[in-house]
Design a protein around this motif. Structure first.
Motif, PDB file in Angstrom:
ATOM      1  N   THR A 186     -33.312  45.533   9.122  1.00  6.99           N
ATOM      2  CA  THR A 186     -32.184  44.622   8.893  1.00  6.99           C
ATOM      3  C   THR A 186     -32.296  43.343   9.719  1.00  6.99           C
ATOM      4  OG1 THR A 186     -30.901  45.691  10.668  1.00  6.99           O
ATOM      5  CG2 THR A 186     -30.622  46.551   8.409  1.00  6.99           C
ATOM      6  N   PHE A 187     -33.059  43.374  10.832  1.00  5.49           N
ATOM      7  CA  PHE A 187     -33.201  42.232  11.748  1.00  5.49           C
ATOM      8  C   PHE A 187     -31.833  41.797  12.296  1.00  5.49           C
ATOM      9  CE2 PHE A 187     -36.588  41.993   8.560  1.00  5.49           C
ATOM     10  CZ  PHE A 187     -37.717  42.047   9.362  1.00  5.49           C
ATOM     11  N   ASN A 188     -30.899  42.746  12.390  1.00  7.91           N
ATOM     12  CA  ASN A 188     -29.538  42.402  12.779  1.00  7.91           C
ATOM     13  C   ASN A 188     -29.449  41.867  14.208  1.00  7.91           C
ATOM     14  OD1 ASN A 188     -28.423  42.979  10.330  1.00  7.91           O
ATOM     15  ND2 ASN A 188     -27.619  44.988  10.897  1.00  7.91           N
ATOM     16  N   PHE A 189     -30.280  42.379  15.121  1.00  7.33           N
ATOM     17  CA  PHE A 189     -30.250  41.855  16.483  1.00  7.33           C
ATOM     18  C   PHE A 189     -30.551  40.364  16.483  1.00  7.33           C
ATOM     19  CE2 PHE A 189     -31.960  40.587  20.516  1.00  7.33           C
ATOM     20  CZ  PHE A 189     -31.236  41.305  21.456  1.00  7.33           C
ATOM     21  N   LEU A 190     -31.543  39.974  15.690  1.00  2.00           N
ATOM     22  CA  LEU A 190     -31.973  38.575  15.674  1.00  2.00           C
ATOM     23  C   LEU A 190     -30.889  37.664  15.117  1.00  2.00           C
ATOM     24  CD1 LEU A 190     -35.588  39.095  14.306  1.00  2.00           C
ATOM     25  CD2 LEU A 190     -34.917  38.755  16.682  1.00  2.00           C
ATOM     26  N   ILE A 191     -30.261  38.072  14.026  1.00  2.00           N
ATOM     27  CA  ILE A 191     -29.290  37.178  13.399  1.00  2.00           C
ATOM     28  C   ILE A 191     -28.022  37.055  14.232  1.00  2.00           C
ATOM     29  CG2 ILE A 191     -30.201  37.629  11.101  1.00  2.00           C
ATOM     30  CD1 ILE A 191     -27.848  39.458  10.603  1.00  2.00           C
ATOM     31  N   ARG A 192     -27.839  37.976  15.195  1.00  2.00           N
ATOM     32  CA  ARG A 192     -26.689  37.874  16.093  1.00  2.00           C
ATOM     33  C   ARG A 192     -27.037  37.171  17.404  1.00  2.00           C
ATOM     34  NH1 ARG A 192     -25.020  44.144  14.895  1.00  2.00           N
ATOM     35  NH2 ARG A 192     -23.982  43.766  12.890  1.00  2.00           N
ATOM     36  N   ASP A 193     -28.315  36.906  17.609  1.00  2.00           N
ATOM     37  CA  ASP A 193     -28.758  36.244  18.832  1.00  2.00           C
ATOM     38  C   ASP A 193     -28.782  34.734  18.593  1.00  2.00           C
ATOM     39  OD1 ASP A 193     -29.961  35.281  21.102  1.00  2.00           O
ATOM     40  OD2 ASP A 193     -31.560  36.779  21.130  1.00  2.00           O
ATOM     41  N   ARG A 194     -27.871  34.033  19.221  1.00  2.00           N
ATOM     42  CA  ARG A 194     -27.766  32.592  19.021  1.00  2.00           C
ATOM     43  C   ARG A 194     -29.039  31.864  19.426  1.00  2.00           C
ATOM     44  NH1 ARG A 194     -21.625  31.171  21.160  1.00  2.00           N
ATOM     45  NH2 ARG A 194     -20.499  32.451  19.612  1.00  2.00           N
ATOM     46  N   LYS A 195     -29.760  32.431  20.385  1.00  2.00           N
ATOM     47  CA  LYS A 195     -30.992  31.785  20.843  1.00  2.00           C
ATOM     48  C   LYS A 195     -32.018  31.702  19.709  1.00  2.00           C
ATOM     49  CE  LYS A 195     -32.260  33.069  24.933  1.00  2.00           C
ATOM     50  NZ  LYS A 195     -32.876  33.853  26.037  1.00  2.00           N
ATOM     51  N   PHE A 196     -32.170  32.802  18.966  1.00  2.00           N
ATOM     52  CA  PHE A 196     -33.103  32.815  17.842  1.00  2.00           C
ATOM     53  C   PHE A 196     -32.637  31.879  16.734  1.00  2.00           C
ATOM     54  CE2 PHE A 196     -34.111  34.592  13.616  1.00  2.00           C
ATOM     55  CZ  PHE A 196     -35.490  34.479  13.642  1.00  2.00           C
ATOM     56  N   VAL A 197     -31.382  31.987  16.360  1.00  2.00           N
ATOM     57  CA  VAL A 197     -30.848  31.167  15.267  1.00  2.00           C
ATOM     58  C   VAL A 197     -30.914  29.689  15.628  1.00  2.00           C
ATOM     59  CG1 VAL A 197     -28.790  30.645  13.901  1.00  2.00           C
ATOM     60  CG2 VAL A 197     -29.372  33.026  14.432  1.00  2.00           C
ATOM     61  N   ARG A 198     -30.592  29.356  16.879  1.00  2.00           N
ATOM     62  CA  ARG A 198     -30.598  27.959  17.304  1.00  2.00           C
ATOM     63  C   ARG A 198     -32.011  27.383  17.296  1.00  2.00           C
ATOM     64  NH1 ARG A 198     -27.370  28.493  21.320  1.00  2.00           N
ATOM     65  NH2 ARG A 198     -28.968  29.006  22.863  1.00  2.00           N
ATOM     66  N   LEU A 199     -33.000  28.174  17.733  1.00  2.00           N
ATOM     67  CA  LEU A 199     -34.387  27.700  17.725  1.00  2.00           C
ATOM     68  C   LEU A 199     -34.826  27.354  16.305  1.00  2.00           C
ATOM     69  CD1 LEU A 199     -37.193  27.254  19.015  1.00  2.00           C
ATOM     70  CD2 LEU A 199     -37.620  29.715  18.681  1.00  2.00           C
ATOM     71  N   MET A 200     -34.554  28.240  15.342  1.00  2.00           N
ATOM     72  CA  MET A 200     -34.986  28.007  13.968  1.00  2.00           C
ATOM     73  C   MET A 200     -34.231  26.823  13.350  1.00  2.00           C
ATOM     74  SD  MET A 200     -37.313  30.249  13.789  1.00  2.00           S
ATOM     75  CE  MET A 200     -37.768  29.928  12.090  1.00  2.00           C
ATOM     76  N   ARG A 201     -32.940  26.763  13.593  1.00  2.00           N
ATOM     77  CA  ARG A 201     -32.128  25.694  12.997  1.00  2.00           C
ATOM     78  C   ARG A 201     -32.518  24.335  13.578  1.00  2.00           C
ATOM     79  NH1 ARG A 201     -26.355  27.829  12.651  1.00  2.00           N
ATOM     80  NH2 ARG A 201     -26.311  27.370  14.859  1.00  2.00           N
ATOM     81  N   THR A 202     -32.732  24.293  14.897  1.00  2.00           N
ATOM     82  CA  THR A 202     -33.104  23.034  15.557  1.00  2.00           C
ATOM     83  C   THR A 202     -34.458  22.539  15.064  1.00  2.00           C
ATOM     84  OG1 THR A 202     -31.855  23.642  17.543  1.00  2.00           O
ATOM     85  CG2 THR A 202     -33.542  21.936  17.779  1.00  2.00           C
ATOM     86  N   ALA A 203     -35.416  23.457  14.953  1.00  2.00           N
ATOM     87  CA  ALA A 203     -36.749  23.058  14.501  1.00  2.00           C
ATOM     88  C   ALA A 203     -36.705  22.495  13.089  1.00  2.00           C
ATOM     89  CB  ALA A 203     -37.696  24.255  14.569  1.00  2.00           C
ATOM     90  N   LEU A 204     -35.991  23.156  12.196  1.00  2.00           N
ATOM     91  CA  LEU A 204     -35.928  22.699  10.810  1.00  2.00           C
ATOM     92  C   LEU A 204     -35.206  21.363  10.686  1.00  2.00           C
ATOM     93  CD1 LEU A 204     -35.135  26.109   9.078  1.00  2.00           C
ATOM     94  CD2 LEU A 204     -37.269  24.817   8.929  1.00  2.00           C
ATOM     95  N   ARG A 205     -34.113  21.219  11.419  1.00  2.00           N
ATOM     96  CA  ARG A 205     -33.355  19.962  11.345  1.00  2.00           C
ATOM     97  C   ARG A 205     -34.189  18.804  11.865  1.00  2.00           C
ATOM     98  NH1 ARG A 205     -31.144  18.126   8.245  1.00  2.00           N
ATOM     99  NH2 ARG A 205     -30.055  20.110   7.967  1.00  2.00           N
ATOM    100  N   ARG A 206     -34.919  19.015  12.967  1.00  2.00           N
ATOM    101  CA  ARG A 206     -35.720  17.928  13.552  1.00  2.00           C
ATOM    102  C   ARG A 206     -36.857  17.535  12.626  1.00  2.00           C
ATOM    103  NH1 ARG A 206     -36.845  18.796  19.680  1.00  2.00           N
ATOM    104  NH2 ARG A 206     -34.574  18.801  19.497  1.00  2.00           N
ATOM    105  N   LEU A 207     -37.502  18.512  12.002  1.00  2.00           N
ATOM    106  CA  LEU A 207     -38.590  18.201  11.084  1.00  2.00           C
ATOM    107  C   LEU A 207     -38.078  17.425   9.876  1.00  2.00           C
ATOM    108  CD1 LEU A 207     -40.542  21.578  11.227  1.00  2.00           C
ATOM    109  CD2 LEU A 207     -41.331  19.365  12.097  1.00  2.00           C
ATOM    110  N   GLU A 208     -36.944  17.842   9.328  1.00  2.00           N
ATOM    111  CA  GLU A 208     -36.397  17.121   8.187  1.00  2.00           C
ATOM    112  C   GLU A 208     -36.009  15.701   8.572  1.00  2.00           C
ATOM    113  OE1 GLU A 208     -32.410  17.268   5.440  1.00  2.00           O
ATOM    114  OE2 GLU A 208     -33.627  19.095   5.510  1.00  2.00           O
ATOM    115  N   ASP A 209     -35.456  15.528   9.763  1.00  2.00           N
ATOM    116  CA  ASP A 209     -35.064  14.187  10.209  1.00  2.00           C
ATOM    117  C   ASP A 209     -36.278  13.274  10.326  1.00  2.00           C
ATOM    118  OD1 ASP A 209     -32.427  14.934  10.293  1.00  2.00           O
ATOM    119  OD2 ASP A 209     -32.363  15.244  12.462  1.00  2.00           O
TER     120      ASP A 209
END
Length: 792
Positions: free
Chosen positions: A516-539
């Motif tokens: 389920t990867f539930n630990f990861l989706i509840r860990d803000r550190k993981f979610v923030r890393l992925m979201r930040t990387a994608l947003r910066r690349l798109e920008d």
């Protein structure tokens, strides 16, 4: 040792011998020699050039050319004249001016060599400068303190642009981003790790640029994530090597393959692969590849295509060329031969039918496809006899679909798997990656425990180190309580509910696990890393991107850290915004063929005359796999027959699946003329399904302007008029008599004939997750292009 200068009986040979000591500089010296001959009036330039031409023609006859205009290419003729010009230069200079003046000219040439300067002004032309001169001058400029560096910024950018064009890409959109991201050190590293000459190709370029963008430290860009982002150790076979390979193995005649009919291309492709596998490589390339394997040790290796067209702005070529895993566990010679075979297969894949068709459809068939190759260690760790990463997948900076109104597309989307990422980018049998909306990662497409269990990952891909092969395995064969990252990726199946694993110490050999990867989706550190990387690349790219990646879980207390490894990054095609869609009012129920309220894209397709329909229930009852394979081929034939008509495809999800029980097995080459591809899924309450979103197949649809619309039937939201599609007259036997035997399962409906001049309009609005397909009367054109669409 005798140090006296070499002498001969004739002065001309003395000059030839002296200039042979300067194999590169001799061209410049001979230009200086001719200038002296012309300046001193020994011979005029026009008379000299006439002699060059006359002597060159004489040499053609001497070599037996009866019809030089036909028998000798322009390039060979120029080479012939260049050599004759050199011989005449040496002869005239020896007879009239002598060795003393030659020595002076040689010294002048040596003294005027370009060299790096610490002056602010650039004193040489970067476009023709040697590699090392460019690197050294660029390093001097980068070492200047920041206040003064502004004075040389334009020179530094010019040097970077020249290096980028030589090493990576001459695409202007790429250069516009790359020149502000790469350092001279980055470019020197690429140069040192390149094998052969030429560029390193699009896939390698996208990976390197993404890493550099994410390593930039600037408060205006947001939080610094450079410590948590990397790429694999990478080596690049330059684009010129494929020319050497094909020339020395006499494979050039295959290059006209792209102009043949598609059926001939498909028939010839196995022979092309076989011919490439029998080919040899230049010795210097083999020696360098042997050094690469020595450097990587016994780590598994992946060999990726990296053509000049791949991952370019607007055309990704996702999945069109080969990626091959080499377990690298044999003897040194066995490992080398496996690596060479992988490269041969990548080269052959430039002529595979899907790649050629993709180029045709996108107006690139006349482009000379030059293939570089990217060689990397497989990312991951050893666990037992297997090697694989803990997390892998594909990430999108724009979420291609929303299964809940709260989800924000601009926050991105992940397809996440345990093991090698092959299962995240390709649809496989009876298996599902974890789909994560980064705006609301805990919102699942499924709502019931049974559905969560069903739509989980049950198989994984890995390298079997003992068998020395790539393999696919059931999760339960590999995942055991001693797996180090167990609690981060699984939930324990308790039957009526799923329980999170608090500690690895609580794991039992009797536990049943669900990924389920539930630990990861509840860990803000993981979610923030992925979201930040994608947003910066798109920008930085100024358009949406997708990223193939792995993630290392790094032990820490109380929560782990994460390291994102970029495997490739490509800018996605952006569909051009169409007109604002307006939904019709008061459509009669009998004219409404379907509605959808989930996973809806934006846009419209109007005036559809033909519907190719595969009934989901009847498809499941087809007698054998051979018949199902033939149905997919029949759709490919209909795609060709109806290429000048407006038609759509409707069938059981998942289109393109390699598992024939899950959906019709087609490739892009079988469906590229359709306006809309509709995947129908009949669901029980609380269920969910996985459509094409996020796969290479889906990206093909996006880039071709084809909508992919999923219809979930049975959850109370979507409607589908089964009776209309099942009862409408089937014109398949008339349209394609050879496929008439498939008529019970494959329907072709001519709407204009069946409905007395009505056609199908499809209106879709992703902002409110609403779509409708309805029959309407209109003044229809005989032919139509693709639908009017906007991004996703």
């Amino acid at each position: 040792m005798d140090t006296r200068p070499l002498r001969s009986v004739t002065p001309a040979i003395d000059i030839y011998i002296k200039l042979a000591q300067y194999p590169i500089l001799s061209d410049k010296i001979r230009v200086m020699m001719r200038q002296e001959l012309f300046r001193r009036g020994i011979i005029s330039q026009s008379a000299f050039e006439q002699q060059v031409r006359d002597r060159a023609i004489e040499s053609q006859r001497r070599e037996g050319l009866q019809d030089p205009y036909v028998q000798e290419e322009t390039g060979v003729w120029q080479l012939r004249k260049d050599r004759v010009r050199d011989y005449l230069t040496d002869a005239y200079f020896a007879d009239n001016l002598g060795s003393g003046l030659l020595t002076q000219l040689v010294e002048d040439a040596l003294n005027n060599q370009p060299a790096p300067t610490r002056n602010i002004e650039l004193t040489f032309n970067p476009e023709i400068a040697p590699w090392e001169l460019l690197f050294r001058q660029g390093e001097i400029y980068e070492a200047i303190p920041m206040p003064d560096q502004e004075k040389v910024k334009h020179h530094l950018q010019e040097i970077k642009v020249v290096l980028i064009k030589r090493l990576i890409s001459d695409q202007l959109p790429f250069i516009a981003v790359a020149k502000n991201a790469f350092t001279i050190g980055d470019l020197r590293h690429i140069y040192r790790n390149r094998i052969g000459s030429g560029k390193i190709g699009g896939k390698a370029a996208g990976m390197l640029l993404a890493r550099r963008i994410l390593h930039q430290q600037d408060p205006e860009l947001g939080p610094d994530i450079s410590e948590w982002v990397g790429i694999p150790d990478s080596f690049f076979i330059g684009t010129e090597v494929i020319y050497d390979f094909r020339l020395m193995n006499r494979l050039d005649h295959f290059m006209n393959q792209k102009y043949r009919p598609l059926d001939e291309i498909r028939d010839m492709y196995p022979k092309i692969v076989e011919a490439h596998l029998a080919g040899d490589f230049p010795e210097n390339v083999v020696d360098q590849l042997r050094e690469v394997l020595s450097h990587l040790g016994n780590l598994p290796v992946v060999v990726r295509s990296s053509s000049l067209l791949e991952d370019s702005f607007g055309f990704s070529f996702a999945g069109k060329y080969e990626t091959i895993f080499c377990p690298n566990q044999g003897t040194s010679e066995e490992n080398l031969e496996a690596l060479l075979n992988a490269i041969r297969r990548v080269y052959a894949s430039t002529l595979n039918p899907d790649a050629i068709l993709y180029r045709r459809k996108n107006g690139m068939i006349d482009y000379d496809e030059r293939m570089a190759v990217l060689i990397q260690p497989v990312q991951g760790q050893r666990y037992g006899r297997y090697f694989f990463p803990t997390l892998a997948g594909v990430a999108f900076s724009q979420n291609p679909f929303r299964w809940h109104p709260k989800i924000r597309r601009e926050d991105g989307f992940l397809r996440l798997v345990w093991g090698l990422g092959t299962r995240a980018v390709t649809r496989v049998a009876n298996d599902y990656p974890r789909m994560i909306a980064l705006s609301h990662p805990q919102l699942r497409p499924e709502t019931e425990i049974q559905a969560i269990r069903q739509y989980a990952q049950w198989y994984m891909d890995a390298i079997d180190l003992e068998e020395n092969k790539f393999t696919s395995l059931e999760i339960r064969q590999v995942l055991h309580p001693d797996y180090p990252d167990l609690r981060y990726i699984v939930s324990v199946d308790k039957g009526d509910y799923l329980q999170e694993m608090v500690s690895a110490a609580t794991a039992s050999s009797t536990d049943r696990y669900v990924l389920t990867f539930n630990f990861l989706i509840r860990d803000r550190k993981f979610v923030r890393l992925m979201r930040t990387a994608l947003r910066r690349l798109e920008d930085r790219y100024q358009r949406p991107v997708d990223v193939e990646f792995t993630v290392d879980i790094l032990p820490n207390y109380p929560y782990p850290d994460y390291r994102l490894n970029i495997l490739q990054c490509r800018p996605l095609s952006q569909r051009v915004d169409g007109d604002l869609v307006e939904f019709p009012e008061d459509v009669p129920e009998e004219d409404t063929l379907f509605t959808a309220h989930k996973l809806v894209p934006d846009g419209k397709a109007e005036g559809i005359r033909y519907v190719i329909y595969v009934d989901p229930q009847l498809y499941r009852k087809m007698p054998d796999l051979t018949a199902k394979m033939e149905l997919g081929r029949a759709i490919g034939r209909l795609n060709k027959l109806l290429e000048d008509e407006a038609f759509i495809l409707i069938g059981p999800g998942r289109w393109g699946s390699v598992n024939l029980d899950l959906g019709v097995h087609v490739t892009y080459g079988d469906i590229y003329n359709t306006r809309v591809l509709i995947e129908v899924a009949e669901l029980a309450e609380g269920g969910g399904t996985e459509f094409s979103y996020g796969t290479h197949f889906f990206q093909d649809l996006v880039e071709s302007g084809i909508h992919s619309l999923g219809l979930e039937i049975g959850n109370g939201d979507g409607r589908f008029n089964f009776s209309f599609f099942r009862q409408a007259p089937n014109c398949l036997p008339d349209l394609s008599p050879d496929d008439a035997a498939l008529a019970p399962y494959l329907h072709v409906i001519d709407l204009q004939t069946v409905t007395k001049n009505k056609r199908l309009n499809i209106i879709m609005d992703g902002s409110i997750d609403k779509a409708i397909g309805y029959l309407a009367v209109g003044e229809w054109a005989e032919t139509d292009g693709k639908g009017s669409v906007s991004i996703f």
